[in-house]
Structures are given as structure tokens and as C-alpha cells.
Motif scaffolding. Structure first.
Motif, PDB file in Angstrom:
ATOM      1  N   SER A  52       1.987  65.548  39.334  1.00  0.00           N
ATOM      2  CA  SER A  52       0.691  65.418  38.674  1.00  0.00           C
ATOM      3  C   SER A  52      -0.444  65.399  39.695  1.00  0.00           C
ATOM      4  O   SER A  52      -1.486  66.031  39.493  1.00  0.00           O
ATOM      5  CB  SER A  52       0.671  64.148  37.826  1.00  0.00           C
ATOM      6  OG  SER A  52      -0.592  63.953  37.236  1.00  0.00           O
ATOM      7  N   CYS A  53      -0.234  64.678  40.794  1.00  0.00           N
ATOM      8  CA  CYS A  53      -1.259  64.620  41.850  1.00  0.00           C
ATOM      9  C   CYS A  53      -1.514  66.001  42.430  1.00  0.00           C
ATOM     10  O   CYS A  53      -2.664  66.401  42.675  1.00  0.00           O
ATOM     11  CB  CYS A  53      -0.838  63.657  42.942  1.00  0.00           C
ATOM     12  SG  CYS A  53      -0.980  61.910  42.497  1.00  0.00           S
TER      13      CYS A  53
ATOM     14  N   ALA B 258      10.717  69.366  43.566  1.00  0.00           N
ATOM     15  CA  ALA B 258       9.684  68.881  42.641  1.00  0.00           C
ATOM     16  C   ALA B 258       8.307  69.431  42.996  1.00  0.00           C
ATOM     17  O   ALA B 258       7.510  69.739  42.096  1.00  0.00           O
ATOM     18  CB  ALA B 258       9.663  67.354  42.649  1.00  0.00           C
ATOM     19  N   ILE B 259       8.003  69.551  44.279  1.00  0.00           N
ATOM     20  CA  ILE B 259       6.647  69.971  44.672  1.00  0.00           C
ATOM     21  C   ILE B 259       6.534  71.478  44.874  1.00  0.00           C
ATOM     22  O   ILE B 259       5.421  72.007  44.932  1.00  0.00           O
ATOM     23  CB  ILE B 259       6.188  69.238  45.952  1.00  0.00           C
ATOM     24  CG1 ILE B 259       6.995  69.692  47.168  1.00  0.00           C
ATOM     25  CG2 ILE B 259       6.268  67.735  45.769  1.00  0.00           C
ATOM     26  CD1 ILE B 259       6.478  69.109  48.465  1.00  0.00           C
ATOM     27  N   GLU B 260       7.690  72.165  44.989  1.00  0.00           N
ATOM     28  CA  GLU B 260       7.624  73.598  45.256  1.00  0.00           C
ATOM     29  C   GLU B 260       6.921  74.351  44.143  1.00  0.00           C
ATOM     30  O   GLU B 260       6.052  75.207  44.392  1.00  0.00           O
ATOM     31  CB  GLU B 260       9.031  74.174  45.451  1.00  0.00           C
ATOM     32  CG  GLU B 260       9.000  75.679  45.701  1.00  0.00           C
ATOM     33  CD  GLU B 260      10.369  76.306  45.627  1.00  0.00           C
ATOM     34  OE1 GLU B 260      10.468  77.496  45.979  1.00  0.00           O
ATOM     35  OE2 GLU B 260      11.319  75.623  45.216  1.00  0.00           O
ATOM     36  N   ALA B 261       7.263  74.072  42.905  1.00  0.00           N
ATOM     37  CA  ALA B 261       6.734  74.841  41.779  1.00  0.00           C
ATOM     38  C   ALA B 261       5.205  74.791  41.695  1.00  0.00           C
ATOM     39  O   ALA B 261       4.550  75.838  41.611  1.00  0.00           O
ATOM     40  CB  ALA B 261       7.374  74.374  40.479  1.00  0.00           C
TER      41      ALA B 261
ATOM     42  N   SER C 155      10.127  58.929  37.453  1.00  0.00           N
ATOM     43  CA  SER C 155       8.706  59.012  37.119  1.00  0.00           C
ATOM     44  C   SER C 155       7.841  59.183  38.365  1.00  0.00           C
ATOM     45  O   SER C 155       6.767  59.788  38.297  1.00  0.00           O
ATOM     46  CB  SER C 155       8.265  57.757  36.355  1.00  0.00           C
ATOM     47  OG  SER C 155       8.495  56.586  37.128  1.00  0.00           O
ATOM     48  N   TRP C 156       8.336  58.661  39.493  1.00  0.00           N
ATOM     49  CA  TRP C 156       7.567  58.808  40.734  1.00  0.00           C
ATOM     50  C   TRP C 156       7.449  60.277  41.124  1.00  0.00           C
ATOM     51  O   TRP C 156       6.430  60.693  41.699  1.00  0.00           O
ATOM     52  CB  TRP C 156       8.190  57.980  41.863  1.00  0.00           C
ATOM     53  CG  TRP C 156       9.619  58.345  42.184  1.00  0.00           C
ATOM     54  CD1 TRP C 156      10.737  57.884  41.568  1.00  0.00           C
ATOM     55  CD2 TRP C 156      10.058  59.250  43.202  1.00  0.00           C
ATOM     56  NE1 TRP C 156      11.872  58.436  42.137  1.00  0.00           N
ATOM     57  CE2 TRP C 156      11.475  59.267  43.144  1.00  0.00           C
ATOM     58  CE3 TRP C 156       9.411  60.018  44.152  1.00  0.00           C
ATOM     59  CZ2 TRP C 156      12.244  60.051  44.003  1.00  0.00           C
ATOM     60  CZ3 TRP C 156      10.163  60.793  45.019  1.00  0.00           C
ATOM     61  CH2 TRP C 156      11.572  60.820  44.946  1.00  0.00           C
TER      62      TRP C 156
ATOM     63  N   PRO D  71      -3.391  69.952  48.831  1.00  0.00           N
ATOM     64  CA  PRO D  71      -2.387  70.984  48.556  1.00  0.00           C
ATOM     65  C   PRO D  71      -2.447  72.109  49.586  1.00  0.00           C
ATOM     66  O   PRO D  71      -3.513  72.668  49.859  1.00  0.00           O
ATOM     67  CB  PRO D  71      -2.779  71.484  47.158  1.00  0.00           C
ATOM     68  CG  PRO D  71      -3.493  70.327  46.537  1.00  0.00           C
ATOM     69  CD  PRO D  71      -4.251  69.687  47.660  1.00  0.00           C
ATOM     70  N   LEU D  72      -1.308  72.427  50.161  1.00  0.00           N
ATOM     71  CA  LEU D  72      -1.165  73.503  51.142  1.00  0.00           C
ATOM     72  C   LEU D  72       0.103  74.273  50.817  1.00  0.00           C
ATOM     73  O   LEU D  72       1.032  73.726  50.210  1.00  0.00           O
ATOM     74  CB  LEU D  72      -1.083  72.920  52.563  1.00  0.00           C
ATOM     75  CG  LEU D  72      -2.387  72.368  53.150  1.00  0.00           C
ATOM     76  CD1 LEU D  72      -2.093  71.486  54.359  1.00  0.00           C
ATOM     77  CD2 LEU D  72      -3.331  73.501  53.542  1.00  0.00           C
TER      78      LEU D  72
END
Length: 629
Positions: free
Chosen positions: A21-22, A86-89, A14-15, A44-45
Motif C-alpha cells: 500500500s505504501c 510482494a513489492i515487485e508487482a 498484513s504487514w 519508489p525505485l
């Protein structure tokens, strides 16, 4: 794209969902990760700087990563890949691209041997995905062009992406990648000890080169168009910065340096000097602090977690300046005082002395007035008139900025004149000056010193109100220039500023109080009261080299304007000329605000006209010769 890390996810991820989400909401992220490591994204960068190593194993690479606005520190490649995937998309969706800047250290410094007769180059290996080839060239060029004070870097291209635990980020994730590995030259051979200066230089150079490479990639791909590569840096202060800022300010606030070295018996000392002719005995306020305790507190401040190299350097410089000021206070009225002052303010350079001598020779027949304690009595202002006009000007600034809250005090323990101390304006009761000089002098004290104090307060860090290290030279040059912009640069005032330089050079050359006094009276035609007040300032505390900075700062400012430099950053807070580029960078990164309030003297047509003339090229004497009649 592969998903090599999917099997490493636990049933409770969930983390990761919270992180995604952030990012989708454009929020900042700063969190410790399960199993160790940290993810920091202040906005976001389209890039992420990644460092993979056991905790503390590669401190320089870790610090380079943490200097970035978007970074991931992870103990293992598998856990890093899980976060990256997780953050790439969401980032790729927002920017159309996603870049990894993979930073780490080589196992050893293989070019250095025990019997090396000199310090050889050190190795930097880089690998780039095909689409990052130009960025890799930019990185290599930035490294090669950097100033190497110890060892020269040798950049080599690697044939394969670097791997840890049989995983290579660029290969396994399949995104745009620049991977860098450098030799740990900051470590002492055969030891875990480091060379701190070399460590800091390495972090600064590699961090800057990485940003340059990323900036070129995003510009070429029309992903972003930053004003400079540094605009991709941090836009938020971490908590550690606020803690250091408070700690530095607490030390700085425990003493008022100028008040501590300003005699409280100026008038009686002058009377004694007129009768006896030798150096008077000056009396001072007792110190309200224990210097040793203040120094212990100062050097107990840790800069380890600031993460931002620019802020790290600014606070380190301020720490060193406060140390010198405290050393000066501890040696007040002792022989070493003058040498600490020379270290803090510098010597009188030959070109500066020559400029002062030219001014004095050109204005040698000028009748002293205003600050020089002369002039017709019907156009003189006493301390009460100065106080009334000061309160009127302060009210005008307060209407523009409600935080512009100044305490005005009339004092019996000051030499004739005005002093700003924090948010206070101190006026000596013995003050008498030419009425025409009141407005320019208040523009100096209120329109520069107090204005930059309150504008610096509005920046969110106290450092900008108390002043960056070395700020006083440019601050005083700016304040003198404000007198010109206000229409009040008189021949007598310019003579006084030049006389301070000549007197300071005499003092630093070892002349006695009486010898410097005689030099000003007999050779340069200063009146006895004006010469005494000038020499008192120079010999206070045991010999203070501060007064040469007024003309030095003015010359630096005029050169800055002549070459197209802007004034705006100087109103943001108390800064040195050497910090002009730093202020621009911090402003472009969104860490500094525009000045909360601007000087009143630049709101007038005359003020703007005089500024335009200065931009065309001007020397100090022109400030009189081109003054309107």
C-alpha cells in the motif's frame, strides 16, 4: 515467474499488505521485518539491493546494501523472496521493470596466504541475468578503474547465480538480476577483527559500482534518465544522521575557536611593543570548556548507523577537524600550538608564496589605506558608522529570509575589525577604516559568512551551517572575491592579503614576532600599525597558520571559475572546494535545497559584470587592474 516462498507466509501477512500500500501511494518505507531484517525504500525505485546473511555475519556487504536508497536485509533467502515478491508487482507496474542487486561475501579470501611476499589481488565474482549483461560490464569496469590503495580487485564472471539455502534470487524470482560476491579482504587473517580503512574503501567502491550498473540499465531501457548515477541514491536522512548531526554540533558549539585564540589586549600590546621592541605579551579569554571532556564526547559519537557513505565521510572529517581545533586550544601559548595549526591549515606552498611576493612587488609603492589604518580623515568610518551600515544590510537580507536574524555587537575586547561568530557580527570599537571599504567588507562578513550560515541552517543539517571540514579556505576566498564583486578590492587590501601569506611563511619558518614585523615594515612598506595587526593575527595563540588561506582560497576560486565552475553550491552552506562534487551529488539526490537567499552584490549589474570577467580568467592583481573607474 515462480513463487517459491508462498508457503512461508503466515496467516497474518498484513504487514506485507501495508508495504504494498505504501509503495502504491509513493510513500517511503523503513521497517523491521518479522523474524529479523529490514526493508528500507526512501522512494519508489525500479531496483532493490538485497543482502542475505545472519545478523552481522557479513558487515561489509550489509553496509553496501544499506548505502542504497532501496534495500532489503534478510536473515534467510526464503524470507527475502517473500518480501521481494510482494513489492515487485507494484514497482514493475510503475516503472516497467524490476532489478535486483544481490550483494554478499565469499566465505574466504582464498588468494591470501600466510607466506605471501606481497598483497595479491582479491576476488570479486559477479553473475548477471541475460538482460543485465551490459550492466555487469559497467560494474566490472567501475571496479577495475577504482583506486586500489591496498589490494587490487580481480573480477570474474560466475557461470551460475549464487545460492543460499538452495535458493538463488535471480533464478527463483525470475527478474533482472546482478549478483555480486566479494572476498572478505577487510577482515584480519585468522580473526574477526577488521581493517576499518579497507572496509570503508570496499563499501564505497562497490556501492558506487552498483549504482553505475543500475543507472546504465535504467537509462538504456528508458526507465529513468538520472542526471548521474548518484541521483539514484538516498533522498532522505535517517534518524541516525540527525542524531549524529546534533551531537557533532553540540561539541562544535561549546567553543568559538577564533575568539578563543584572539588576544583581548591588542591596543595595549601595541603600545608596549612600540616602547620595548620585543614580542608583546598577549592576554586571552579563559576557556569555557574542558578540552578532555569535549574530546571524550566527540569520540563517543557513533557513526555505525548512518548508512550513507557520503554523509559518513563528511561527519568523520568534521570529527577529525574538531579534534585538531580542540588540540590547538589545549596547547594555546605552548610551543606545540604552531604545529597543530600547521596540521589544521597546512603549510605555505611555494606557488602560494610566489603569488604573494608578486603582488607585494607590484604594489610596493601603494599608500596604505582602509584596512591598513591610513587614509584621509574626511573619508574614514568609525565603528558606529560600520554598525549602522551593517544593520541596514542585515535588514535587506532579513526581508528576503526571515530567519536571517543577526546579533550585532560592539566589542572592546577585539583588535580593530570585524568577526563573525555563528549568527553574531562582532565589531571592535577601535575600528576605523576607509569609508569606501565599508560596503565591501560587510559583503565579506554578511554577504558570505553570515549568508552561508543561514543558508546552511536551512539545509536541515547543522553541519552545513557550522561548516564541513576544511571549509575555511574556500569560505575566505569566496569572501575576498565578494569584496571584488562589490567594487572594493583596493591595492591596500590585496597587499594586506598577500602580506599575510608572506608573514605566515616567516612565522612557520621559525621567525620571531619582531623579525616578521620588521620584514613587513622594512621590505614590504607596511605601516607600523598595519604590520603589528597583521603579525598579531599570525602569532596569536602561539602561531596560527590560518591567514594564508585567504589568498589560497581566492586562487582556488578563480581557477574554479575559469574552468567553468558554478558558484551556486558555495551559497548552500559552508563548504570546502573538495566538497564541490559532494554538494552537487547531494543536491541531485534531493538532500540539499537551493540557497535560501543569494548575495545582494550579485543582484547588481556591476556585480554580474565583474563575475563574467572573472570567468574569462583572472589573477588577483587583475581584480585591481580591471576594476571600473
Amino acid at each position: 515467474m515462480t513463487h517459491a516462498s508462498s508457503e512461508t507466509r503466515s496467516s497474518d501477512d498484513s504487514w506485507l499488505d501495508e508495504i504494498v500500500s505504501c509503495l502504491a501511494d509513493g510513500k517511503s518505507i523503513r521497517r523491521d521485518l518479522p523474524g529479523g531484517g529490514r526493508l528500507h525504500i526512501d522512494r519508489p525505485l525500479p531496483f532493490l539491493c538485497v543482502h542475505i546473511a545472519a545478523d552481522g555475519a557479513e558487515p561489509a556487504a550489509r553496509d553496501i546494501a544499506q548505502a542504497n536508497a532501496s534495500y532489503l536485509i534478510a536473515p534467510h533467502a526464503a524470507s527475502a523472496i517473500m518480501v521481494i515478491e510482494a513489492i515487485e508487482a507494484p514497482l514493475r507496474k510503475q516503472f516497467g521493470a524490476f532489478i535486483l542487486f544481490d550483494i554478499g561475501e565469499l566465505k574466504q579470501d582464498r588468494f591470501l596466504t600466510d607466506d605471501a611476499p606481497f598483497l595479491p589481488p582479491f576476488e570479486i565474482a559477479i553473475w548477471a541475468s541475460a538482460d543485465m549483461a551490459e550492466a555487469a560490464e559497467i560494474f566490472s569496469a567501475a571496479i577495475s578503474d577504482s583506486e586500489a590503495r591496498f589490494r587490487t580487485p580481480r573480477v570474474e564472471r560466475a557461470e551460475a547465480p549464487p545460492a543460499r539455502e538452495d535458493k538463488a534470487l535471480g533464478r527463483d524470482i525470475g527478474c533482472s538480476t546482478l549478483a555480486v560476491r566479494f572476498a572478505p579482504v577487510y577482515r584480519q587473517p585468522g580473526s574477526d577483527q577488521i581493517y576499518p580503512e579497507l572496509h570503508d574503501q570496499l563499501v564505497s567502491v562497490l556501492f558506487d559500482a552498483g549504482l553505475r550498473a543500475i543507472a546504465r540499465f535504467v537509462e538504456a531501457g528508458k526507465i529513468l534518465q538520472p542526471k548521474t548515477h548518484r541521483a539514484l541514491g538516498r533522498r532522505a536522512f535517517v534518524d541516525a544522521v540527525s542524531r549524529v548531526d546534533r551531537s557533532i554540533d553540540e561539541v562544535a558549539s561549546t567553543f568559538d575557536f577564533l575568539l578563543a585564540v584572539t588576544p583581548i589586549n591588542a591596543e595595549s600590546a601595541f603600545e608596549a611593543f612600540k616602547q620595548e621592541g620585543h614580542q608583546p605579551v598577549f592576554l586571552y579569554r579563559p576557556l569555557a570548556l574542558q578540552v578532555e571532556a569535549a574530546k571524550r564526547k566527540l569520540f563517543s559519537i557513533s557513526f555505525d548507523h548512518l548508512e550513507d557513505p557520503v554523509l559518513h565521510q563528511l561527519y568523520r572529517e568534521k570529527q577529525q577537524e574538531l579534534d585538531l581545533q580542540l588540540s590547538l586550544l589545549s596547547s594555546r601559548q605552548k610551543p606545540q600550538f604552531v604545529e597543530f595549526g600547521r596540521a589544521l591549515y597546512g603549510p605555505v606552498e611555494p606557488l602560494l608564496l610566489r603569488e604573494a611576493q608578486i603582488i607585494l612587488s607590484q604594489l610596493t609603492n601603494t599608500e596604505p589605506s582602509g584596512d591598513d589604518d591610513g587614509g584621509a580623515q574626511d573619508r574614514m568610518a568609525d565603528c558606529f558608522q560600520v554598525e549602522r551600515r551593517a544593520r541596514t544590510m542585515i535588514s535587506a537580507y532579513h526581508r528576503r529570509l526571515k530567519e536571517f536574524d543577526v546579533s550585532v555587537e560592539l566589542r572592546d575586547d577585539l583588535p580593530s575589525g570585524l568577526i563573525v561568530s555563528g549568527h553574531r557580527l562582532l565589531i571592535a570599537r577601535s575600528t576605523v577604516m576607509d569609508l569606501a571599504r565599508v560596503e565591501p567588507l560587510l559583503s565579506h562578513e554578511i554577504g558570505v559568512h553570515l549568508l552561508t550560515y543561514f543558508n546552511g541552517s536551512a539545509q536541515g543539517l547543522r553541519l552545513f551551517r557550522s561548516g564541513l571540514a576544511g571549509y575555511e579556505g574556500m569560505q575566505e576566498g569566496l569572501a575576498v572575491f565578494a569584496e571584488y564583486l562589490s567594487g572594493g578590492m583596493t591595492p591596500a587590501r590585496l597587499r594586506l592579503i598577500a602580506g599575510r601569506v608572506v608573514g605566515c611563511a616567516s612565522m612557520l619558518d621559525g621567525a620571531t614576532f619582531s623579525e616578521t614585523y620588521s620584514l613587513l615594515v622594512e621590505k614590504h612598506n607596511f605601516t607600523p600599525p598595519a604590520a603589528f595587526n597583521l603579525v598579531l593575527r599570525l602569532y596569536r595563540g602561539g602561531g596560527l597558520a590560518k591567514d594564508a588561506i585567504y589568498l589560497r582560497g581566492l586562487l582556488a576560486l578563480l581557477d574554479h571559475l575559469r574552468t567553468g565552475g558554478a558558484l551556486e553550491p558555495f551559497w548552500m552552506g559552508k563548504i570546502a572546494a573538495s566538497h564541490f562534487g559532494v554538494m552537487q551529488e547531494l543536491a541531485e539526490r534531493g538532500l540539499l535545497r537551493l540557497p535560501a537567499v543569494r548575495p545582494l552584490f550579485l543582484e547588481t549589474e556591476d556585480g554580474r559584470t565583474r563575475l563574467a570577467r572573472a570567468r574569462d580568467g583572472m589573477r588577483p592583481l587583475d581584480m585591481i587592474q580591471r576594476q571600473e573607474t
